[in-house]
Scaffold this active site. Structure first.
Site, PDB file in Angstrom:
ATOM      1  N   LYS A  94       0.832  -1.204   0.000  1.00 36.99           N
ATOM      2  CA  LYS A  94       0.000   0.000   0.000  1.00 36.99           C
ATOM      3  C   LYS A  94       0.871   1.260   0.000  1.00 36.99           C
ATOM      4  O   LYS A  94       1.908   1.313   0.663  1.00 36.99           O
ATOM      5  CB  LYS A  94      -0.921  -0.004   1.218  1.00 36.99           C
ATOM      6  CG  LYS A  94      -1.851  -1.208   1.259  1.00 36.99           C
ATOM      7  CD  LYS A  94      -2.510  -1.354   2.621  1.00 36.99           C
ATOM      8  CE  LYS A  94      -3.307  -2.643   2.714  1.00 36.99           C
ATOM      9  NZ  LYS A  94      -3.837  -2.874   4.082  1.00 36.99           N
ATOM     10  N   ARG A 105      -3.974  -7.203  13.919  1.00 37.57           N
ATOM     11  CA  ARG A 105      -3.110  -6.193  14.544  1.00 37.57           C
ATOM     12  C   ARG A 105      -3.578  -4.810  14.128  1.00 37.57           C
ATOM     13  O   ARG A 105      -4.522  -4.661  13.350  1.00 37.57           O
ATOM     14  CB  ARG A 105      -1.661  -6.396  14.080  1.00 37.57           C
ATOM     15  CG  ARG A 105      -1.544  -6.403  12.549  1.00 37.57           C
ATOM     16  CD  ARG A 105      -0.135  -6.318  12.062  1.00 37.57           C
ATOM     17  NE  ARG A 105      -0.003  -6.590  10.644  1.00 37.57           N
ATOM     18  CZ  ARG A 105      -0.271  -5.743   9.661  1.00 37.57           C
ATOM     19  NH1 ARG A 105      -0.722  -4.517   9.954  1.00 37.57           N
ATOM     20  NH2 ARG A 105      -0.108  -6.068   8.403  1.00 37.57           N
TER      21      ARG A 105
END
Length: 447
Positions: free
Chosen positions: A237, A291
């Site tokens: 990303k 997470r």
């Protein structure tokens, strides 16, 4: 509430967690390698412990040293940040055995979602829409051909234990399948020590949409809306925004409700992100990250809720501080990942930062652990900071982002700032008209 939290990470995320702890009145301990002795989070923590030399396997991935640091300092909890040991079930189990709280989900949930095949099975059982494909690992070429014929070409072969694009190959015809299967298995075995692969339908022009979820471990779950992470290079990303330009309120509520219920039914505890490919109005589960995400600040910007505070609260037994009806979405936010890399070749650019000046003003946030005179070591991820911009709507957010990028100065090394200055002026980006292949196609044209 915890008395002392050890932060088992480095860089901007270690500093981000440290700030949250200070706001909650919790003492902090940071661990660091010898290469990070002058890092900002080391300077600001209440205590610091050197746990080894620069290589990650000898420091930030050294479970024995981190547990020893907890015992030496009396830390009663560990926040793993992201990366390193944040999705390591063994680490969570070992901490539990030492009566130290892992600020994250249980080891069992990490294991389930860390295995891509088991994660897909679990998602399907929980009512989350999945990409058509094999029910488990593919045993041989014959089975691969059968599954591919059933779901239709093109197909994508993925490593069961994979991530970051490794062990991932596309086959557009049956003739491509044998080579793609062998290559994916070989890459998966080399990268993860596990050559198990599975097959899914390959979507041509999807967007990457992810849902931020939270569970209290006792049957309650909420979602904090979606993030659009479609601007990627090599499956990594680059630019994230919330809300997605591609979704409307009805779609957001529908997929959010599905994900929140799934997290509740799973009995999940803490932060998680359920990731989808989105095409033609349909969502297809690809994985769940157990997470905190790099891009969590865009969610914080549009909800006004501190997700690290929420992680600590849930892990300490305090439960969620909000109900679903309390979570409101305000405006638009974009995050740009600023890496120490050449903006065209993406070659890492470690070295000394001679001048570092961050933008300011309304709606501007910079998460970074670097400073003028700081030397970026060559041993770790090249992310040096994140620019997060918030506006009342996407148009205002884009204008504010353009101004912030113009103000951002990093001298002495190469960074990806020039890439973002190009992107913010591109008509496709301005219109929110892009998919997961857009950035690589754009870069190929530029070359």
């Amino acid at each position: 509430m915890f008395q002392k939290i050890l932060i088992a990470n480095r860089g901007e995320i270690a500093l981000r967690v440290l700030r949250a702890c200070k706001e909650l009145g919790i003492q902090t301990v940071v661990v660091h390698s010898t290469a990070d002795s002058d890092a900002m989070h080391v300077r600001l923590a209440d205590e610091s412990v050197c746990i080894g030399p620069p290589p990650s396997r000898e420091s930030y991935l050294n479970i024995h040293q981190i547990v020893a640091a907890c015992e030496i300092t009396g830390a009663d909890a560990v926040h793993p940040g992201y990366g390193f040991l944040s999705e390591n079930a063994k680490f969570a189990d070992i901490l539990a055995a030492h009566n130290i709280t892992f600020i994250g989900p249980s080891g069992d949930h990490i294991r389930v979602m860390g295995d891509k095949i088991e994660a897909k099975r679990t998602a399907k059982r929980l009512g989350i829409p999945v990409v058509p494909g094999s029910d488990g690992a593919i045993s041989d070429e014959k089975e691969a051909k059968r599954v591919a014929a059933e779901i239709g070409y093109p197909v994508i072969i993925k490593a069961s234990a994979g991530g970051g694009g490794r062990g991932m190959k596309v086959a557009r015809t049956e003739a491509d399948l044998e080579v793609a299967l062998q290559t994916a298995k070989s890459e998966a075995g080399a990268a993860f020590g596990d050559d198990a692969v599975y097959i899914e339908k390959y979507l041509e022009k999807p967007r990457h949409i992810e849902l931020q979820v939270f569970g209290d471990g006792a049957g309650r779950g909420v979602h904090f809306g979606e993030r659009d992470c479609s601007l990627q290079r090599r499956h990594q990303k680059v630019w994230e925004e919330a809300n997605s330009p591609a979704l409307n309120a009805e779609e957001r509520a529908r997929i959010g409700g599905i994900c929140a219920k799934a997290i509740a039914d799973l009995g999940y505890s803490g932060a998680g992100t359920i990731e989808f490919l989105y095409e033609n109005g349909e969502f297809y589960f690809i994985e769940m990250n157990t997470r905190l995400q790099v891009e969590h600040p865009v969610t914080e910007a549009i909800t006004g809720i501190d997700l690290v505070h929420e992680q600590i609260r849930v892990a300490s037994g305090g439960g969620l501080s909000v109900r679903q009806e309390d979570i409101k979405f305000n405006g638009h936010a974009i995050e740009c990942r600023i890496n120490a890399e050449d903006p065209r070749t993406f070659t890492p650019s470690p070295g000394t930062i001679t001048h570092f000046h961050t933008p300011g003003g309304l709606g501007i946030r910079v998460d970074s652990g670097v400073y003028s005179g700081y030397r970026i070591p060559p041993y770790y991820d090249s992310l040096i900071g994140k620019l997060i911009v918030h506006g009342r709507n996407r148009v205002e957010c884009m204008m504010r982002l353009r101004r912030a990028l113009d103000e951002f100065v990093v001298d002495g090394i190469k960074t990806t700032l020039p890439l973002f200055r190009d992107l913010v002026g591109n008509p496709d980006i301005a219109n929110g008209d892009y998919d997961i292949h857009w950035l690589e196609e754009y870069l190929a044209k530029e070359d």
